[in-house]
Every structure is written in structure tokens, then in C-alpha cells.
Design a protein around this motif. Structure first.
Motif, PDB file in Angstrom:
ATOM      1  N   LEU A 161       0.949  -1.207   0.075  1.00 48.09           N
ATOM      2  CA  LEU A 161       0.152   0.056   0.018  1.00 48.09           C
ATOM      3  C   LEU A 161       1.236   1.247  -0.139  1.00 48.09           C
ATOM      4  N   GLU A 162       2.407   1.181   0.958  1.00 49.06           N
ATOM      5  CA  GLU A 162       2.667   2.266   0.588  1.00 49.06           C
ATOM      6  C   GLU A 162       3.492   2.510  -0.805  1.00 49.06           C
ATOM      7  N   ALA A 163       4.129   1.667  -1.072  1.00 52.46           N
ATOM      8  CA  ALA A 163       4.128   1.553  -2.732  1.00 52.46           C
ATOM      9  C   ALA A 163       3.359   2.024  -3.242  1.00 52.46           C
ATOM     10  N   ALA A 164       2.021   1.790  -3.200  1.00 53.92           N
ATOM     11  CA  ALA A 164       0.891   2.102  -4.446  1.00 53.92           C
ATOM     12  C   ALA A 164       1.110   3.425  -3.881  1.00 53.92           C
ATOM     13  N   ARG A 165       0.822   3.963  -3.489  1.00 51.43           N
ATOM     14  CA  ARG A 165      -0.037   5.475  -2.405  1.00 51.43           C
ATOM     15  C   ARG A 165       1.611   6.203  -2.833  1.00 51.43           C
ATOM     16  N   ALA A 166       3.250   5.882  -3.361  1.00 48.42           N
ATOM     17  CA  ALA A 166       4.256   6.865  -3.593  1.00 48.42           C
ATOM     18  C   ALA A 166       3.579   7.551  -5.038  1.00 48.42           C
ATOM     19  N   LYS A 167       3.305   6.392  -5.963  1.00 50.20           N
ATOM     20  CA  LYS A 167       2.396   6.287  -7.068  1.00 50.20           C
ATOM     21  C   LYS A 167       1.182   6.709  -7.282  1.00 50.20           C
ATOM     22  N   GLY A 168       0.514   7.164  -6.566  1.00 44.62           N
ATOM     23  CA  GLY A 168      -1.185   7.751  -6.810  1.00 44.62           C
ATOM     24  C   GLY A 168      -1.892   6.344  -7.280  1.00 44.62           C
ATOM     25  N   TRP A 169      -1.404   5.294  -6.631  1.00 49.01           N
ATOM     26  CA  TRP A 169      -2.400   4.474  -7.596  1.00 49.01           C
ATOM     27  C   TRP A 169      -3.466   3.861  -5.749  1.00 49.01           C
ATOM     28  N   HIS A 170      -4.538   3.954  -6.629  1.00 49.14           N
ATOM     29  CA  HIS A 170      -5.528   3.293  -5.876  1.00 49.14           C
ATOM     30  C   HIS A 170      -4.919   1.163  -5.913  1.00 49.14           C
ATOM     31  N   VAL A 171      -6.043   1.470  -4.729  1.00 51.17           N
ATOM     32  CA  VAL A 171      -5.587  -0.921  -3.905  1.00 51.17           C
ATOM     33  C   VAL A 171      -7.074  -0.911  -3.415  1.00 51.17           C
ATOM     34  N   VAL A 172      -7.451  -2.080  -3.914  1.00 50.56           N
ATOM     35  CA  VAL A 172      -8.375  -2.749  -3.300  1.00 50.56           C
ATOM     36  C   VAL A 172      -7.501  -4.247  -2.606  1.00 50.56           C
ATOM     37  N   VAL A 173      -7.597  -4.322  -1.262  1.00 52.18           N
ATOM     38  CA  VAL A 173      -7.127  -5.284  -0.659  1.00 52.18           C
ATOM     39  C   VAL A 173      -8.407  -6.220  -0.073  1.00 52.18           C
ATOM     40  N   TYR A 174      -8.497  -8.058  -0.647  1.00 53.68           N
ATOM     41  CA  TYR A 174      -9.046  -8.950  -0.561  1.00 53.68           C
ATOM     42  C   TYR A 174      -8.232  -9.822   0.579  1.00 53.68           C
ATOM     43  N   ASP A 175      -8.899 -10.406   1.153  1.00 54.11           N
ATOM     44  CA  ASP A 175      -8.512 -11.191   2.452  1.00 54.11           C
ATOM     45  C   ASP A 175      -9.487 -12.712   1.920  1.00 54.11           C
ATOM     46  N   THR A 176      -8.221 -13.599   0.800  1.00 58.98           N
ATOM     47  CA  THR A 176      -9.409 -14.645   0.607  1.00 58.98           C
ATOM     48  C   THR A 176      -9.592 -15.841   2.022  1.00 58.98           C
ATOM     49  N   ALA A 177      -9.383 -15.957   3.030  1.00 57.83           N
ATOM     50  CA  ALA A 177      -9.158 -16.342   4.442  1.00 57.83           C
ATOM     51  C   ALA A 177      -8.538 -17.839   3.562  1.00 57.83           C
ATOM     52  N   ASP A 178      -7.144 -17.659   3.194  1.00 58.37           N
ATOM     53  CA  ASP A 178      -6.527 -19.046   2.106  1.00 58.37           C
ATOM     54  C   ASP A 178      -6.933 -20.304   1.610  1.00 58.37           C
ATOM     55  N   SER A 179      -7.994 -19.894   1.369  1.00 57.43           N
ATOM     56  CA  SER A 179      -9.534 -21.057   0.577  1.00 57.43           C
ATOM     57  C   SER A 179      -9.143 -20.302  -0.657  1.00 57.43           C
ATOM     58  N   VAL A 180      -9.301 -21.410  -1.950  1.00 55.97           N
ATOM     59  CA  VAL A 180      -9.793 -21.361  -3.029  1.00 55.97           C
ATOM     60  C   VAL A 180     -10.518 -20.531  -3.699  1.00 55.97           C
ATOM     61  N   ASP A 181     -12.267 -21.807  -3.099  1.00 54.42           N
ATOM     62  CA  ASP A 181     -13.237 -20.925  -3.491  1.00 54.42           C
ATOM     63  C   ASP A 181     -13.320 -19.030  -3.351  1.00 54.42           C
ATOM     64  N   GLU A 182     -12.334 -18.631  -2.447  1.00 52.01           N
ATOM     65  CA  GLU A 182     -12.635 -17.326  -2.017  1.00 52.01           C
ATOM     66  C   GLU A 182     -11.982 -16.679  -3.197  1.00 52.01           C
ATOM     67  N   GLU A 183     -11.021 -17.536  -3.611  1.00 51.51           N
ATOM     68  CA  GLU A 183      -9.527 -17.436  -4.784  1.00 51.51           C
ATOM     69  C   GLU A 183     -10.325 -16.789  -5.486  1.00 51.51           C
ATOM     70  N   LEU A 184     -11.548 -17.917  -6.227  1.00 49.31           N
ATOM     71  CA  LEU A 184     -12.370 -17.300  -7.207  1.00 49.31           C
ATOM     72  C   LEU A 184     -13.083 -16.342  -7.439  1.00 49.31           C
ATOM     73  N   SER A 185     -13.980 -16.362  -6.042  1.00 49.24           N
ATOM     74  CA  SER A 185     -15.153 -15.616  -5.802  1.00 49.24           C
ATOM     75  C   SER A 185     -14.656 -14.188  -5.514  1.00 49.24           C
ATOM     76  N   THR A 186     -12.762 -13.567  -5.614  1.00 46.57           N
ATOM     77  CA  THR A 186     -12.469 -12.761  -5.285  1.00 46.57           C
ATOM     78  C   THR A 186     -12.343 -12.153  -6.769  1.00 46.57           C
ATOM     79  N   LEU A 187     -11.307 -12.814  -7.619  1.00 42.78           N
ATOM     80  CA  LEU A 187     -11.543 -12.716  -8.696  1.00 42.78           C
ATOM     81  C   LEU A 187     -12.561 -12.009 -10.158  1.00 42.78           C
ATOM     82  N   GLN A 188     -12.850 -12.760  -9.519  1.00 39.56           N
ATOM     83  CA  GLN A 188     -14.833 -12.634 -11.078  1.00 39.56           C
ATOM     84  C   GLN A 188     -14.926 -11.325 -10.335  1.00 39.56           C
ATOM     85  N   VAL A 189     -15.283 -10.804  -8.847  1.00 41.38           N
ATOM     86  CA  VAL A 189     -15.454  -9.667  -8.879  1.00 41.38           C
ATOM     87  C   VAL A 189     -13.877  -8.165  -9.591  1.00 41.38           C
TER      88      VAL A 189
END
Length: 322
Positions: A85-113
Motif C-alpha cells: 500500500l505504501e509503494a502504491a500510494r507513492a505512485k498515486g495508485w488505488h489499491v483494493v485489498v481482499y482477504d481470501t481466508a486461504d480458500s481457493v473458493d474465496e480466491e475464485l470469488s475475489t477474481l470474479q469481482v
């Protein structure tokens, strides 16, 4: 189902290189206006990344990345996320953070979003590259802690073999011969388990004293209790991460065992437990910053970092627990 449109399709339709498409879509100044417009028109006509170009949900001059973390309650991943986040902020970027709970199903759901709504994806994944490719719509992907093969992917490699070897060397030099390990509780052994086995074998010691641990303080305590019940002669422990190690320290103290414990991660949290935790430490700031820098290079079509520039070396950090 229609075929997924990729950056290569846009390049072919516009009659330019993949790198030129990347530069045009990221508003780089090194291409002429006619070429840029031709690329944008081709991207819009093909429906490439519709959230930005067909539906206009994000301004063309805004850079957004998706940061995918398996467990934000684990301080290691929190530290990596903070650095990114610090590195992205220095570039003026927006960051969307997702926690997948170490779950493959949550990873798929995250990528679909987020797969069609960001310029790049950075983070930790258990999904195969084929699955990642299907859901990231041609955008750059930076994998942390694993190898990559797809050309639009990159990876930040964690090299811990020498650090773990130093940890085992230190324990052996202190007189320990019956050294156990608390690995993660997944079905497959971790890379750290292999590094541990190699280090033990180098000393002619058996690396078979291993128990799986849920990645939490309670998980570490429970795993140590189980290991000591099965292997009561163990005098030292190496663990998959610092959180597990802190649990092991707690269980050892409660049982009255004088046990040497070495973790892996190098968390600041390890300095406030008693005794302070000896650990094989990673530079979390470097991991986060490298991931963002590599994403920037891939998006711009610049020559990406490669080789040792993308490796984060783990080093033994001696404190009081071993």
C-alpha cells in the motif's frame, strides 16, 4: 461461452505490439496519438476490460491494483500489505485489498469481482495459473512466493533454504540433535519443510519429527503438545511461521519444558513475546515494494525485473528463544 479477449487480441486488431497496447491503455507518452486512439478503439470494439473502456466505470487516467492476501489476521501478511500500500500510494495508485481466508473458493470469488476492474493483480494464490489466466482478463499478475510460467505473469520468489540451514546449524551448534518441526496443516508439505529436511540431512540428522499446525497461536500450541506426546525427546523446534512459533513457546512454558524455538517470518511481534523469538526473517517491506514495482513495469510494457532482482532472501535473526 464466448472466448476471453486478451491483450494479444487487441494488439492483433490494432496492428501493434503487445507492449504498445499496454502503453496506450496506461496512457504512456511514448506513442503517437493516432496509434493510441487505434488501440483504444480496438479495445473498446473487442470488449477488452469492459469495466474501464466499454462501461467507463473507472477514469482512464486512474491506476488500480487488486491486492490479494490469504489472511489479514496474520501479522506477516498485514506487514506485506502495508508495504504494498505504501509503494502504491507513492505512485498515486488505488489499491483494493481482499482477504481470501486461504480458500481457493474465496480466491475464485475475489477474481470474479476484481479481475475486470483493476489494472493488475498482486498477491498470494493457491489457484493454478490456468485458473488465474481464465479470471484475470489479460491483465498483469504478480504472484508472491511461487513460480510463474505465463508471460504476463511475474513472481516474487522467497528463498529460505539458506536461512533455514542457518537456523538448523545454530541449533546443532548449541548441542541439539533431536529437532522437530511444526509445519502448516495443509495436505502437502511446505517448501519450508523441504528446506528443513535438507538442513537436517546435511547434519546426518533425521527430519521425521514433524506435526502439522493450524496457522494461529492456538494452532501452534496444540501442534507442539501433539508432537511432544509422540516425540518426547525433542529439545528444539523450527516452525512454519512466527505465529505458530509463539503458540509453541506458550505451550512449552505451560508444560515446563526448556525448548529452543525458531520461527519463520521475522515479525515485529516476535520482539514483544517472552522470550523474544529467534526467527528466520523476511523483509516484508521489500516483498510489498517489489510486487508493486513489478506490476508497474508489466503494465507499462517496460522490461520487467528478473532473476535475483525478484528474490527475497530469508536470514536468521537471533533473539532469546534459541
Amino acid at each position: 461461452m464466448s472466448q476471453r479477449i486478451t491483450i494479444n487480441d487487441v494488439a492483433s486488431a490494432a496492428g501493434v505490439s503487445r507492449q504498445t497496447v499496454s502503453r496506450a491503455l496506461n496512457d504512456k507518452g511514448e506513442i503517437d496519438g493516432d496509434t493510441k486512439q487505434r488501440v483504444l478503439d480496438a479495445a473498446k470494439e473487442l470488449g477488452y476490460r469492459p469495466s474501464r473502456f466499454a462501461r467507463g466505470l473507472v477514469r482512464p487516467d486512474t491506476t488500480s491494483i487488486g491486492l490479494v492476501i490469504p489472511d489479514l489476521l496474520n501479522p506477516f501478511f498485514t506487514e506485506v500489505a502495508a508495504a504494498a500500500l505504501e509503494a502504491a500510494r507513492a505512485k498515486g495508485w488505488h489499491v483494493v485489498v481482499y482477504d481470501t481466508a486461504d480458500s481457493v473458493d474465496e480466491e475464485l470469488s475475489t477474481l470474479q469481482v476484481i479481475g475486470s476492474q483493476v489494472d493488475a493483480v498482486v498477491g498470494y494464490f493457491n489457484l493454478s495459473e490456468t485458473q488465474l489466466d481464465q479470471h484475470t482478463h489479460g491483465i498483469p499478475v504478480v504472484l508472491i512466493g511461487r513460480e510463474h510460467h505465463a508471460t504476463r505473469f511475474s513472481s516474487i520468489r522467497i528463498e529460505g533454504a539458506q536461512g533455514v540451514r542457518s537456523a538448523v546449524d545454530h541449533l546443532v551448534a548449541a548441542g541439539h540433535r533431536r529437532i522437530g518441526m511444526l509445519d502448516h496443516a495443509h495436505a502437502e508439505p511446505s517448501d519450508k519443510h523441504q528446506w528443513f529436511c535438507d538442513a537436517m540431512n546435511a547434519h546426518g540428522l533425521s527430519p521425521d519429527k514433524v506435526a502439522g499446525a493450524v496457522q494461529s497461536v492456538d494452532g501452534g500450541a496444540d501442534a507442539l503438545t501433539r508432537l511432544l506426546k509422540a516425540q518426547p525427546d525433542v529439545t528444539a523446534i523450527f516452525t512454519f511461521n512466527d505465529i505458530i512459533a509463539i503458540g509453541a513457546l506458550r505451550a512449552a512454558r505451560r508444560s515446563g519444558r526448556d525448548l529452543a524455538v525458531i520461527g519463520f517470518d521475522g515479525l515485529q511481534l516476535g520482539t514483544v513475546v517472552d522470550p523474544a523469538l529467534t526467527t528466520v526473517a523476511l523483509d516484508t517491506r521489500k516483498i510489498g515494494a517489489l510486487a508493486v514495482e513489478q506490476a508497474a513495469r508489466l503494465m507499462a510494457g517496460d522490461e520487467p525485473l528478473s532473476g535475483e532482482d525478484l528474490v527475497v532472501q530469508a536470514v536468521l535473526l537471533l533473539r532469546e528463544s534459541a
